[in-house]
Design an enzyme around this catalytic site. Structure first.
Site, PDB file in Angstrom:
ATOM      1  CE  LYS A 108      26.779  26.234   7.103  1.00 42.91           C
ATOM      2  NZ  LYS A 108      27.805  27.422   6.492  1.00 42.91           N
ATOM      3  CE  LYS A 125      17.932  28.705   1.324  1.00 46.85           C
ATOM      4  NZ  LYS A 125      19.510  28.078   1.680  1.00 46.85           N
ATOM      5  CE  LYS A 160      26.542  25.125  -1.518  1.00 49.06           C
ATOM      6  NZ  LYS A 160      26.557  26.663  -2.058  1.00 49.06           N
TER       7      LYS A 160
HETATM    8  P1  ADP Z   1      23.518  26.735  -0.641  1.00 51.93           P
HETATM    9  O1  ADP Z   1      22.445  27.262   0.750  1.00 51.93           O
HETATM   10  O2  ADP Z   1      22.600  25.869  -1.663  1.00 51.93           O
HETATM   11  O3  ADP Z   1      24.394  26.125   0.306  1.00 51.93           O
HETATM   12  P2  ADP Z   1      24.403  29.140  -0.241  1.00 51.93           P
HETATM   13  O4  ADP Z   1      24.432  29.269   1.477  1.00 51.93           O
HETATM   14  O5  ADP Z   1      25.889  28.847  -0.912  1.00 51.93           O
HETATM   15  O6  ADP Z   1      24.102  27.926  -1.266  1.00 51.93           O
HETATM   16  O7  ADP Z   1      23.926  30.319  -1.219  1.00 51.93           O
HETATM   17  C1  ADP Z   1      24.620  31.697  -1.877  1.00 51.93           C
HETATM   18  C2  ADP Z   1      23.942  32.311  -1.774  1.00 51.93           C
HETATM   19  O8  ADP Z   1      23.296  32.658  -2.443  1.00 51.93           O
HETATM   20  C3  ADP Z   1      23.527  33.562  -1.163  1.00 51.93           C
HETATM   21  O9  ADP Z   1      23.486  34.688  -0.814  1.00 51.93           O
HETATM   22  C4  ADP Z   1      21.861  32.376  -0.242  1.00 51.93           C
HETATM   23  O10 ADP Z   1      21.551  33.828   0.615  1.00 51.93           O
HETATM   24  C5  ADP Z   1      22.122  32.580  -1.579  1.00 51.93           C
HETATM   25  N1  ADP Z   1      20.695  31.345  -2.019  1.00 51.93           N
HETATM   26  C6  ADP Z   1      21.204  30.229  -2.101  1.00 51.93           C
HETATM   27  N2  ADP Z   1      19.818  29.419  -1.797  1.00 51.93           N
HETATM   28  C7  ADP Z   1      18.425  30.406  -1.536  1.00 51.93           C
HETATM   29  C8  ADP Z   1      17.579  30.024  -2.148  1.00 51.93           C
HETATM   30  N3  ADP Z   1      16.829  29.211  -2.036  1.00 51.93           N
HETATM   31  N4  ADP Z   1      16.366  31.325  -2.241  1.00 51.93           N
HETATM   32  C9  ADP Z   1      17.326  32.124  -2.344  1.00 51.93           C
HETATM   33  N5  ADP Z   1      18.736  32.319  -2.217  1.00 51.93           N
HETATM   34  C10 ADP Z   1      19.055  31.481  -1.908  1.00 51.93           C
END
Ligand code: ADP
Ligand code: TRP
Length: 321
Positions: free
Chosen positions: A110, A189, A192
């Site tokens: 980050k 991956k 957002k």
């Molecule tokens: P982002 O990466 O979009 O910010 P978050 O970090 O808020 O998403 O993730 C929320 C949940 O969704 C977590 O448990 C995370 O491991 C899961 N998650 C997010 N993106 C993925 C992905 N591309 N594949 C599988 N799980 C995901």
């Protein structure tokens, strides 16, 4: 088994969140004690606008309820309705080595991407440990990107128990290997932060279809045989398809004469069929926000019955009580 997971209200729900975390967590409802929460304290590490925070928090509540969270089976709450979690984070931070946090991938990623580093961002894993340990969770369903956070939680709990006695259960991450990383439309991956998501409720049907049609593929021509196992479209299709549908697409890929456009159309159709009923449910809930608020209020009450026990034991163990 006691299950806990959380999601930050920091953006619109996408299919990575849904298949990586939400669906596996909801599948555990009924046979287990499931705790799910909206990690709004965590989201403060990346967000500063109060109106946006309120909106995204409500969005997460609606998303979960629309996707099948049953408040009769699952304790569902907002993190900030359990302020004790911060007290526990402080207690845990006293046994958390700096080196452990300095090795945090998430913090390093980050800040490398330009996020301003703050104490909260650095200490994020300690608060996450507190979320988990404060309800005595055994199992934490998350996507693979959260694996290190779970290792840190285990480490912190073990250090605490070693010093102050057996206060905490040592939780396990539950990572579904088949959906551990859902690819985004660019093949990285889905996240957002990378602007590569396919949103579930945020976009119109037309925009969603456009996003699906723009998933990157290699440059093979219509007539060429194609490899499903290296294809982003197939990786996404698999998440929605049953065995027979997945096999049929595999056969089509192998045979040639089947273009990526066809595969994307098939994906868009399954997407729509999967989420249409949830979209309808979400609209109903949107017209019944008092109900949603009541679910969260009751959930927090129920969660606090559990958290009070663990907090009492932790205070006692450290000589605070
Ligand atoms: P982002 O990466 O979009 O910010 P978050 O970090 O808020 O998403 O993730 C929320 C949940 O969704 C977590 O448990 C995370 O491991 C899961 N998650 C997010 N993106 C993925 C992905 N591309 N594949 C599988 N799980 C995901
Ligand atoms: N860090 C998680 C994420 O970004 C959200 C989260 C906060 C969480 N506390 C948690 C997940 C406790 C599981 C358990 O996705």
């Amino acid at each position: 088994m006691r299950v806990l997971s959380g999601i930050q209200p920091s953006g619109k729900l996408h299919i990575g969140n849904y298949f990586g975390m939400m669906k596996p967590a909801l599948a555990l409802q009924g046979d287990n004690e499931v705790f799910l929460f909206i990690a709004n304290y965590h989201a403060l590490t990346s967000m500063g606008d109060p109106a946006e925070m309120r909106q995204f928090t409500l969005d997460v509540a609606l998303d979960f309820l629309a996707c099948g969270l049953d408040p009769a089976k699952t304790v569902f709450y907002r993190q900030s309705d359990i302020p004790e979690v911060n007290e526990l984070a402080w207690l845990l931070s006293t046994v958390t080595p700096m080196g452990l946090l300095e090795r945090g991938h998430s913090f390093k990623d980050k800040t490398a991407r330009g996020m301003v580093s703050s104490h909260a961002l650095f200490a994020y894993p300690v608060l996450m440990a507190a979320d988990i340990l404060i309800v005595n969770a055994n199992v934490v369903p998350v996507g693979r990107d959260q694996k290190q956070h779970l290792e840190m939680t285990r480490d912190i709990a073990q250090k605490f128990n070693h010093r102050f006695g057996e206060v905490f259960k040592i939780p396990e991450a539950q990572i579904r290997e088949d959906v551990a990383v859902v690819p985004g439309i660019d093949g990285e991956k889905m996240s957002k932060s990378y602007d590569n998501t396919i949103e579930i409720f945020g976009d119109s049907a037309g925009k969603t279809r456009k996003r699906i049609m723009s998933v990157v593929t290699d440059s093979k021509q219509l007539e060429d045989p194609k490899d499903p196992d290296t294809c982003n479209v197939f990786a996404l299709y698999r998440l929605f398809a049953n065995e027979a549908q997945a096999q049929e697409m595999r056969d089509n890929y192998a045979a040639g004469g089947y273009g990526y456009g066809h595969a994307k159309k098939a994906l868009a159709e399954l997407f729509e069929a999967h989420f249409a009923p949830m979209r309808e449910k979400r609209e109903e809930l949107q017209n019944n926000l008092d109900y949603v608020e009541e679910v969260l209020r009751k959930g927090a009450e129920r969660a606090r019955e559990e958290t009070a026990k663990v907090m009492g034991a932790a205070r006692e163990a450290m000589g605070l009580a």
